[in-house]
Design an enzyme around this catalytic site. Structure first.
Site, PDB file in Angstrom:
ATOM      1  CG  PHE A  47      -1.621  -1.323   1.414  1.00 32.40           C
ATOM      2  CD1 PHE A  47      -2.218  -2.005   0.367  1.00 32.40           C
ATOM      3  CD2 PHE A  47      -1.602  -1.919   2.664  1.00 32.40           C
ATOM      4  CE1 PHE A  47      -2.794  -3.249   0.551  1.00 32.40           C
ATOM      5  CE2 PHE A  47      -2.171  -3.166   2.862  1.00 32.40           C
ATOM      6  CZ  PHE A  47      -2.764  -3.837   1.805  1.00 32.40           C
ATOM      7  CB  CYS A  48       2.198   3.591  -1.584  1.00 33.08           C
ATOM      8  SG  CYS A  48       2.037   3.157  -3.299  1.00 33.08           S
ATOM      9  CB  ALA A  49       2.494   2.621   3.858  1.00 28.47           C
TER      10      ALA A  49
END
Ligand code: PMP
Length: 458
Positions: free
Chosen positions: A379-381
């Site tokens: 999740f781009c984290a």
């Protein structure tokens, strides 16, 4: 709770009409179902009202800030009035600027490009990459993941106090923090972090990509310096975003893009070069022809959410959250990812792993066998998800990776997310699907194709 309060009236509204609510999709096992869009955290469907407003305006579309014609003037008014609508939606201060951008990522990159010389940046490692990465020209301190909201404030206090001890403070500093996590959905203690930042002479920007669509926000009440969000997560998927807040750093910075619209006056110099006088208003950072449809659609969404009554939308979303969390809690194989624990206030974004399942496989089965669209991955984290999974920061999970054995750690997660347009049936179907998949296994075989887990139709 730190993100503006919700009124005590207990009424709950129906879901707001969104585009795609009647779309059916085929199931690999046969037949069709209504698509359950449960990936709002990535991009939410357009509100019907937004679509209708855009369609009603479309015939009147004209160039903004450029033309003398009637439709150009009408479009310019619409564009500038949208700024006022967004300022009201965010409860901005009188002299704040609302700059229209392409997205949250663009807004934070714009602010990063506008930092005063020598600015230090403080950012939690738990941020979305859009908040974690744009500060490449600054001295960045990455703060460790806190396990409670109070620890977040203490961590920041300590870091800012350390800065004062090291350099005598005085120089510019910026704190960047998310309003609501795109992984756990948990609300961050924005008001308290803002107070800590200001007490140490720092400024604060809030990444509200996941907050603004789910919760009323008041820049004034939170006392934050800037706020950023994206239209496509706020039911207005037409390519615009917002950076709103203090004018001073923005006015003093070089224009984000150099070109027409940002320049007030350009003249040839005697030595053959050019002199440019740049605007000091929001236009300074909006060079080029503006995306009037994108901007107008954001304003339309702001109005629609406000008129629907944000408080009732929040109450409804809380019921959906309870349905999902209580349903998942009944499945011992499911582990919900959380930094701040079960009691933390949150929005409709929930990530989890299922013991014995590869997350990509699980997400593919939800889609192919139940018509449910969720997201799997990091999740781009990446640092946050790896921390929550207790995994090696260097490992990356892939569909088909050997992570499916009971007792093994998953390398990536599944995220379900929803909002103002989600009917009860979608989250009920999701809970039923999770229970059935865990109990009975998938009904179909899956394989990896171009890095994606897909039903094996061969
Ligand atoms: N911040 C958060 C918390 C997000 O969830 C996202 C999108 N997933 C972003 C920033 C980036 O938003 P955009 O892709 O619209 O720039």
């Amino acid at each position: 709770m730190s993100v503006s309060t919700v009124a005590s009236d207990q009424s709950v509204c129906a879901p707001l009409p969104v585009l795609g609510r009647d779309v059916t999709v085929p199931l690999v096992t046969g037949g069709e179902v209504t698509y359950a869009a449960l990936d709002y955290a990535a991009s939410a469907p357009a509100l019907q009202r937004v679509w209708d407003d855009v369609a009603a305006y479309a015939p009147y579309y004209g160039s903004v800030h450029r033309g003398a014609g009637y439709l150009s003037q009408l479009s310019t008014d619409l564009f500038e009035n949208s700024r006022a609508t967004v300022a009201a939606f965010l409860d901005c201060r009188e002299d704040d600027q609302v700059v229209f951008t392409r997205s949250t990522t663009d807004s934070l990159n714009l602010l990063a490009a506008a930092l005063p010389a020598g600015c230090e940046v403080f950012v939690f490692e738990t941020e979305h990459h859009a908040s974690l990465l744009p500060w490449k020209d600054a001295r960045v301190t990455y703060l460790n993941a806190p396990r409670t909201p109070a620890e977040a404030v203490e961590t920041l206090e300590r870091a800012l106090a350390g800065r004062a001890a090291a350099s005598g403070a005085g120089g510019p500093a910026l704190v960047c923090v998310t309003g609501a996590s795109n992984v756990t959905g948990e609300l961050w203690p924005v008001r308290e972090l803002a107070a800590a930042a200001h007490a140490h002479g720092a400024r604060i920007v809030v990444d509200a990509a996941q907050l603004a669509p789910h919760h009323p926000v008041s820049v004034r009440e939170l006392d934050v310096d800037w706020i950023a969000f994206s239209g496509h997560k706020l039911y207005a998927p037409f390519g615009s975003g917002v950076l709103a807040g203090r004018a001073d750093w923005l006015q003093d910075a070089e224009p984000y893009l150099a070109g027409g619209g940002a320049s007030r006056k350009v003249a040839r110099r005697a030595d053959g070069g050019v002199d440019v006088a740049w605007h000091t208003t929001a236009a300074r950072h909006e060079a080029g022809s503006p995306n009037v449809i994108g901007v107008y659609s954001i304003a339309s969404a702001c109005k629609a959410l406000t008129e629907a009554g944000f408080d009732t939308l929040v109450r409804r979303e809380r019921q959906l959250i309870a349905t999902v969390r209580e349903g998942l809690a009944e499945v011992p194989e499911v582990k919900v990812l959380s930094l701040f624990g079960d009691d933390a206030p949150r929005v409709g974004v929930i990530s989890f792993v299922v013991e014995g399942w590869n997350s990509s496989h699980f997400a593919a089965a939800l889609s192919a066998e139940y018509g449910i669209g969720v997201r799997d991955g990091l999740f781009c984290a990446h640092p946050l998800v790896r921390t929550l999974l207790g995994g090696d920061q260097q490992q990356v999970g892939e569909c088909g990776a050997p992570e499916g054995e009971p007792g093994e750690k998953s390398l990536n997660a599944i995220r379900v997310s929803f909002g103002a347009g989600t009917p009860d049936e979608h989250v009920e179907r999701f809970v039923r699907a999770v229970k059935e998949l865990v109990r009975d296994g998938a009904q179909w075989k899956y394989r990896t194709e171009d890095g994606r887990c897909v039903p094996d139709r061969g």
